[in-house]
Enzyme design. Structure first.
Site, PDB file in Angstrom:
ATOM      1  N   GLY A 224      -1.101   3.512   5.631  1.00  8.47           N
ATOM      2  CA  GLY A 224      -0.563   2.284   6.235  1.00  8.47           C
ATOM      3  C   GLY A 224      -1.197   2.004   7.573  1.00  8.47           C
ATOM      4  CG  ASN A 225      -1.536  -1.596   9.149  1.00  7.62           C
ATOM      5  OD1 ASN A 225      -0.671  -2.184   9.786  1.00  7.62           O
ATOM      6  ND2 ASN A 225      -1.976  -2.033   7.964  1.00  7.62           N
TER       7      ASN A 225
END
Ligand SMILES: Cc1cc2nc3c(=O)[nH]c(=O)nc-3n(C[C@H](O)[C@H](O)[C@H](O)COP(=O)(O)O)c2cc1C
Length: 424
Positions: A224-225
């Site tokens: 993810g980020n």
């Protein structure tokens, strides 16, 4: 205490408005009444003047001895324009009884007497209480006019059913009892809904992406980020506040939602792309504020990968498709497309300019992610706006909602320019 402006039109129920004024004053409110010229055939000005302790006007051309002031206010030392001053001074405008004729005039935006002119100039809650014969109320013209008023944010009360004014007549069309009218008036003030005023982005359909995508490694882990979705949501809120019809494609965002906005939740870059492609064709403007993964695990496992017996793990990543570049085949003249570029330090503007040109964007919002007090997860932001053919703009640092307003303001001018060139 509220300042209640009472508009009386020409129906038999006008006598009940006297009682409404009396009850309102007894409850601690101040009242000023205005009347249509026809209504004085039913109840004269002197009765309303006596009860409210203030002059009653029937025409915009009449001089108001009180200069538009309510009984609790000082008379101004000049003579203001009465229909503007009374509208500005009141907290609510109640038209009771509202005849079929006055309702029709309100629906058509006519301003030919004091009661109708005030409705047009009033930006406070407006309550309309229809009272008329059963057939007049059920007539399609009256029904349509009432719907029109409601669609503009005016509260139109449902009349009561029972004996009507003419002998032996029974049906729907009775003015609500004065105490019920007062309750509805106080509620309308509390709700604060004001009649629809045109907004700068009315009619514009805007699509905004927000948040960060998650690419599964297995059924519990993901790549993810750090994007929280705050900037995208702030842009969506700012556009909705200017009247745009906004759809947000939200990638894993856990922020509060705005009841005026439609949200479509997605998780992965592929889901986001498929929703954006479907929605983009219905949109006039797209703002891609989401952080979309550039890479995803090539072969996500079903179920959870077990740690037992492993000293390490290699996850092979493959590039995801570029959503913005992929939209070029769908793009129609006049559609405005805005991207975001999150880059570190000196490379920021060069990289943002490259994306602007290679992806055919109208504008790119550049964010310096090397600066820890702005960007991901923070409430503040500082951006540079790059617009094709223009010098970079660097608005001052601000909260994400302040920055969102700047971005939406710039989009508004792009929409106007694009719209003009698409029409040529
Ligand atoms: C005796 C009588 C009673 C009336 N009662 C009503 C009524 O209750 N509701 C209504 O919509 N019109 C009623 N009318 C018709 C209105 O008075 C008429 O449409 C008038 O032009 C309304 O003007 P205004 O809306 O500017 O006040 C009545 C007319 C008469 C003669």
């Amino acid at each position: 205490m509220a300042r209640i402006l009472l508009g009386v039109s020409g129906g038999i129920a006008a006598y009940k408005s006297l009682e409404f004024a009396r009850l309102a004053i007894k409850a601690g409110h101040v009242v000023r009444a205005v009347q249509t010229p026809d209504s004085v055939n039913f109840v004269g000005k002197a009765s309303f003047e006596g009860i409210t302790g203030a002059p009653v006007l029937t025409s915009q051309f009449e001089r108001d001895p009180a200069g538009g002031a309510f009984p609790d206010q000082q008379r101004p030392d000049h003579d203001p324009i009465s229909h503007l001053e009374l509208a500005a001074n009141c907290d609510v405008y109640v038209i009771a009884p509202a005849t079929a004729n006055t309702i029709a005039k309100l629906a058509y935006g006519m301003a030919d007497n004091m009661v109708t002119a005030l409705a047009l100039s009033c930006r406070k809650p407006i309550v309309v209480a229809p009272a008329m014969n059963n057939d007049m109320y059920l007539n399609a013209a009256t029904r349509d006019n009432i719907e029109t008023l409601r669609s503009r944010g005016i509260t139109v009360l449902d009349p009561g059913t029972g004996e009507l004014a003419s002998k032996g007549e029974y049906g729907i069309g009775r003015l609500p009892e004065p105490s019920d009218l007062l309750t509805a008036t106080v509620r309308a003030i509390a709700r604060g809904e004001v009649p629809f005023a045109p907004k700068s982005l009315d009619g514009l359909k805007m699509l905004v992406t927000a948040g960060g995508t998650r690419e599964p490694i297995d059924s519990v882990r993901f790549v993810g980020n750090r994007s929280s979705g705050k900037m995208g949501f702030a842009v969506a809120d700012a556009a909705a506040a200017r009247g745009a019809e906004v759809t947000v494609v939200a990638a894993n965002v856990s922020l509060a939602r705005n009841a005026d906005i439609d949200y479509i939740d997605v998780s992965t870059a592929a889901e986001l792309e498929s929703v954006v492609r479907a929605e983009f064709v219905k949109s006039d403007a797209l703002v891609m504020a989401a952080a979309v993964a550039d890479f995803r695990p090539a072969d996500p496992e079903d179920g959870k990968i077990k740690k037992a017996g492993r000293t390490g793990m290699t996850v092979e990543l493959v590039a995801t498709s570029d959503v913005l570049s992929g939209l070029q085949d769908l793009r129609e003249p006049g559609q405005v497309v805005v991207g975001f570029a999150a880059e570190a330090g000196e490379a920021l503007l060069g990289e943002a300019r490259r994306k602007l040109e290679s992806k055919g964007l109208d504008m790119i919002v550049a964010n310096d992610i090397s600066e820890p007090s702005i960007g991901f997860e923070s409430d503040d932001n500082e951006i540079t706006l790059l617009v094709e053919g223009c010098e970079p703009e660097h608005p001052p640092r601000g909260t994400k909602s302040e920055i969102a307003n700047v971005i939406v303001g710039r989009i508004e001018s792009l929409v106007r320019t694009q719209g003009d060139s698409a029409r040529v």
